[in-house]
Design a protein around this motif. Structure first.
Motif, short mmCIF file in Angstrom:
data_model
loop_
_atom_site.label_atom_id
_atom_site.label_comp_id
_atom_site.label_asym_id
_atom_site.label_seq_id
_atom_site.Cartn_x
_atom_site.Cartn_y
_atom_site.Cartn_z
N VAL A 261 0.94 -1.09 0.07
CA VAL A 261 -0.19 0.05 0.01
C VAL A 261 0.84 1.04 -0.06
CG1 VAL A 261 -1.55 1.36 1.43
CG2 VAL A 261 -2.02 -1.04 1.04
N ARG A 262 1.94 1.05 0.59
CA ARG A 262 2.83 2.45 0.71
C ARG A 262 4.05 2.32 0.03
NH1 ARG A 262 1.58 5.08 5.43
NH2 ARG A 262 2.25 6.72 4.28
N PHE A 263 4.06 1.47 -1.07
CA PHE A 263 5.10 1.29 -1.92
C PHE A 263 5.06 2.58 -2.93
CE2 PHE A 263 6.98 0.11 -5.95
CZ PHE A 263 8.07 -0.62 -5.67
N HIS A 264 6.06 3.18 -3.09
CA HIS A 264 6.18 4.51 -3.80
C HIS A 264 6.47 4.23 -5.27
CE1 HIS A 264 6.40 8.80 -4.92
NE2 HIS A 264 6.35 9.06 -3.81
N ASP B 247 12.19 1.56 -8.44
CA ASP B 247 12.66 0.62 -9.52
C ASP B 247 11.19 -0.19 -9.56
OD1 ASP B 247 14.56 -0.27 -11.61
OD2 ASP B 247 13.71 -1.88 -10.58
N PHE B 248 10.63 -0.32 -10.82
CA PHE B 248 9.66 -1.02 -11.05
C PHE B 248 9.81 -2.43 -10.73
CE2 PHE B 248 6.74 -3.52 -13.71
CZ PHE B 248 5.40 -3.33 -13.35
N GLY B 249 10.84 -3.16 -10.80
CA GLY B 249 11.17 -4.40 -10.39
C GLY B 249 10.91 -4.85 -8.92
N ASP B 250 11.09 -3.69 -8.04
CA ASP B 250 11.03 -3.80 -6.91
C ASP B 250 9.57 -4.11 -6.14
OD1 ASP B 250 13.42 -3.32 -5.94
OD2 ASP B 250 13.41 -1.24 -6.15
N TYR C 174 11.25 -6.21 7.32
CA TYR C 174 12.10 -4.97 7.43
C TYR C 174 13.11 -4.40 6.43
CZ TYR C 174 16.72 -3.38 9.39
OH TYR C 174 17.90 -2.57 9.70
N LEU C 175 13.57 -5.67 5.81
CA LEU C 175 14.42 -5.35 4.72
C LEU C 175 13.51 -4.35 3.58
CD1 LEU C 175 16.45 -8.70 4.59
CD2 LEU C 175 17.22 -6.64 5.55
N ASP C 176 12.54 -4.52 3.45
CA ASP C 176 11.64 -3.72 2.53
C ASP C 176 11.55 -2.32 2.99
OD1 ASP C 176 11.64 -6.18 0.82
OD2 ASP C 176 9.49 -6.72 1.39
N ARG C 177 11.97 -2.01 3.82
CA ARG C 177 11.34 -0.71 4.66
C ARG C 177 11.90 0.41 3.61
NH1 ARG C 177 16.24 -2.31 6.52
NH2 ARG C 177 17.69 -0.76 7.12
N PHE C 178 12.97 0.30 3.05
CA PHE C 178 13.52 1.38 2.15
C PHE C 178 12.49 1.62 0.80
CE2 PHE C 178 17.59 0.67 4.31
CZ PHE C 178 17.77 1.84 4.76
N LEU C 179 11.85 0.60 0.53
CA LEU C 179 10.72 0.82 -0.51
C LEU C 179 9.40 1.47 -0.13
CD1 LEU C 179 11.05 -2.75 -1.91
CD2 LEU C 179 12.08 -1.02 -2.75
N ASN C 180 9.33 1.99 0.97
CA ASN C 180 8.14 2.92 1.62
C ASN C 180 8.93 4.16 2.07
OD1 ASN C 180 6.26 0.45 3.37
ND2 ASN C 180 6.68 0.84 1.40
N THR D 103 -5.22 -3.71 -5.55
CA THR D 103 -5.44 -2.81 -6.38
C THR D 103 -4.25 -1.99 -7.01
OG1 THR D 103 -7.68 -2.30 -5.44
CG2 THR D 103 -6.99 -0.61 -7.02
N ARG D 104 -3.42 -1.43 -6.05
CA ARG D 104 -2.15 -0.70 -6.47
C ARG D 104 -1.33 -1.89 -7.37
NH1 ARG D 104 1.41 1.57 -3.31
NH2 ARG D 104 1.34 3.50 -4.49
N TYR D 105 -1.22 -2.98 -6.72
CA TYR D 105 -0.35 -3.86 -7.51
C TYR D 105 -0.89 -4.08 -8.86
CZ TYR D 105 3.07 -7.47 -8.44
OH TYR D 105 4.05 -8.38 -8.72
#
Length: 579
Positions: A389-392, A396-399, A437-443, A546-548
């Motif tokens: 939901v908070r993925f900006h 990178d699109f692949g993220d 936790y490792l995905d935190r930078f994607l937010n 929905t976002r995905y």
């Protein structure tokens, strides 16, 4: 000749050429014999009376499909056989039975579906699905044909095709009839593609001695997986199956091996295990060994995340996890039925925070305190959905795949703990927590969560969402529309149907199917509860899917076009004429 159709005289047919009669039947005179066949070419419906007949072969001039005029059999596997009608000649007059010779249509469609899977021909698969659905065959029975085919005809074992097929079978109740046809078609076609050129998978024999305890077999299985001995592991597994171990014990045995190492294969291994066990409810008991054995090959070259730099530096996450697992093992945990042991919102925020050591400690203390592993895993899956939901979109699109993997792994852990309370699977909760936790930078920065201020007095029509997704880069508009729909009083049932169509009308890649099915399943768990936390959880899951889907649409949409052709053919529409 009661009910039979009079088709004129043999002399007229000989002199005037092919004759069309009532019921869409064409009558030919060829090589001193009369033949009656359906006039629609079974490939794409072109009129066969406009074809040519030479040396016993009837050729359709649209795509040059060829048919034996006597039996209707095709020389081209992509075309299907032409239904043939019995006839008789009495006093020079031709009488034709309006019903074709084809007997059991359901069995014919099933045979044709299997042929389409073997030959990897999409249109054949689609036409068989439409025929079976229109004949009233349950979707899960149609899916079973593909599952039984896939576990035997892919030497590498369970893969993405079977995962898509099982996921799409799971969500059939969420879809209208057209959506169900598309779901089965996508699943079965991906299974065929995944198996094409792979070669048949032959099972090993179980060990001669089936009196070995399940505890000892589990130990042997884990030892084989540890050293990547997939052949030995398969024999041990099949021994357990032959000995009559129930699904819960088998899942414990296999998932324990999958969680002996951290986040194996980026989460796919545990997700594939979950889907394979879900598929067992669609196939017969005799297929159980084939389904479960198909999971073993993926361990042969599995990646193990504790070996990755990101799990060891700059924060060493491996050692704290090992210590937590040792403490949980020595002190023991119960399959508690209570809450997570701390406030649910507090746990959710801890999982989404930037202090993984604190999160590991909170999880360990909650479990030792008697909290429900199932409930904790459910909140972990919710936290993983919140990352989506908070993925900006500046990432990178692949993220998108990174946050997707975390969510589907979290969902598999949740479903697995519902299936089996084995303490070994609890380790999967911690693996999920670390990947969140490792995905935190994607937010960072976090995409803003849509607000509810745009709610309208009139509920938006769900089909409006499909119009939004006809354009690229509509992640924020699609999420805003969904929020407005929900807060205007829109019901979830039509929304999930439309979201399903948003997925199934695309040439979607594997992860989109995973996303939709996992989000629907997690939503249903939360929707059975009441209260603000559960309501927000439901909203989070809808926004995530929905976002995905919005991020991955539109595509060329070739696959649903094939399914549409099959449906139009079944309804008797003329594809060769202008619409």
């Amino acid at each position: 000749m009661n009910g039979w159709i009079q088709a004129g005289s043999v002399e007229e047919l000989r002199n005037q050429g092919p004759k069309l009669i009532k019921g869409g039947i064409v009558v030919f005179y060829h090589e001193d014999q009369v033949h009656a066949l359906d006039n629609r070419c079974p490939h794409l419906g072109f009129p066969l009376h406009m074809g040519s007949l030479c040396n016993g072969i009837l050729t359709c001039h649209w795509h040059h499909a060829r048919f034996d005029v006597c039996s209707g059999g095709t020389l081209d596997p992509w075309a299907d056989d032409v239904p043939v009608h019995d006839l008789t000649v009495h006093d020079g007059l031709i009488w034709v039975n309006p019903s074709s010779r084809n007997g059991n249509q359901v069995q014919l469609y099933k045979d044709r579906l299997l042929s389409g899977l073997e030959q990897n021909i999409g249109l054949v698969i689609a036409k068989a699905i439409v025929g079976l659905m229109e004949a009233g065959v349950p979707g899960k029975e149609i899916a079973a044909v593909g599952i039984e085919f896939g576990v035997k005809q892919r030497r590498e074992g369970w893969g993405s095709g079977l995962t898509i097929l099982t996921a799409m079978t799971n969500i059939l109740p969420k879809l209208d009839k057209q959506g169900q046809i598309l779901a089965l078609f996508q699943g079965l076609l991906h299974t065929a593609r995944d198996s094409a050129g792979s070669g048949t998978r032959f099972l090993l024999d179980p060990l001669p001695n089936t009196d070995v305890s399940i505890e000892r077999l589990t130990e042997w299985y884990r030892e084989c997986i540890e050293v990547r001995d997939t052949r030995g592991a398969e024999r041990v597994l099949l021994t357990a199956v032959q000995a009559g171990a129930d699904e819960s014990r088998l899942f414990s045995m296999m998932s324990m091996a999958a969680t002996d190492h951290f986040y194996i294969n980026g989460g796919h291994t545990l997700d594939f295990h979950n889907k394979a066990f879900e598929s067992l409810k669609y196939v017969g008991q005799e297929q159980r060994a084939d389904v479960l054995a198909s999971l073993v090959p993926m361990f042969g070259n599995a990646s193990r995340s504790e070996e990755l730099h990101s799990w060891q530096s700059p924060v060493n996450l491996v050692q704290p996890l090992k210590e937590a697992f040792e403490e949980l093992s020595s002190k023991g945990i119960s399959s508690g039925k209570g809450g997570p042991g701390i406030g649910e919102e507090e746990l959710l925020q801890a999982l989404l925070g930037d202090d993984p050591l604190r999160t590991i400690r909170l999880l360990k203390e909650a479990l030792l305190g008697g909290a429900s592993p199932v409930r904790i895993s459910q909140i972990a899956a919710l936290a993983a959905a919140e990352r989506i939901v908070r993925f900006h979109i500046h990432n990178d699109f692949g993220d998108w795949i990174s946050v997707l993997h975390t969510f589907t792994h979290a969902h598999a852990v949740h479903e697995g703990l519902i299936r089996s309370a084995d303490p070994g699977l609890v380790r999967g909760i911690f693996h999920t927590a670390v990947t969140i936790y490792l995905d935190r930078f994607l937010n960072i920065p976090a995409a803003p969560r849509p607000s509810a201020v745009s709610a309208s007095e009139e509920v938006p029509q769900p089909l409006e969402l499909l119009e939004i997704l006809d354009k690229q880069q509509q992640v924020a508009p699609a999420a805003a529309w969904v929020m407005r729909y929900l807060h205007s009083g829109g019901k979830p049932e039509p929304l999930f149907n439309v979201l399903g169509h948003a997925l199934l009308r695309e040439d979607a890649e594997f992860h989109s199917f995973q996303m939709y099915e996992a989000a629907v399943a997690e939503y249903d768990r939360w929707a059975s509860e009441s209260g603000p936390f559960a309501e927000k959880a439901c909203e989070t899951l809808i926004l995530a899917v929905t976002r995905y889907l919005a991020a991955h649409a539109p595509t060329s949409r070739e696959l649903p076009h094939t399914a549409k052709i099959a449906w139009r053919l079944h309804r008797g529409e003329k594809l060769f004429e202008e619409e």
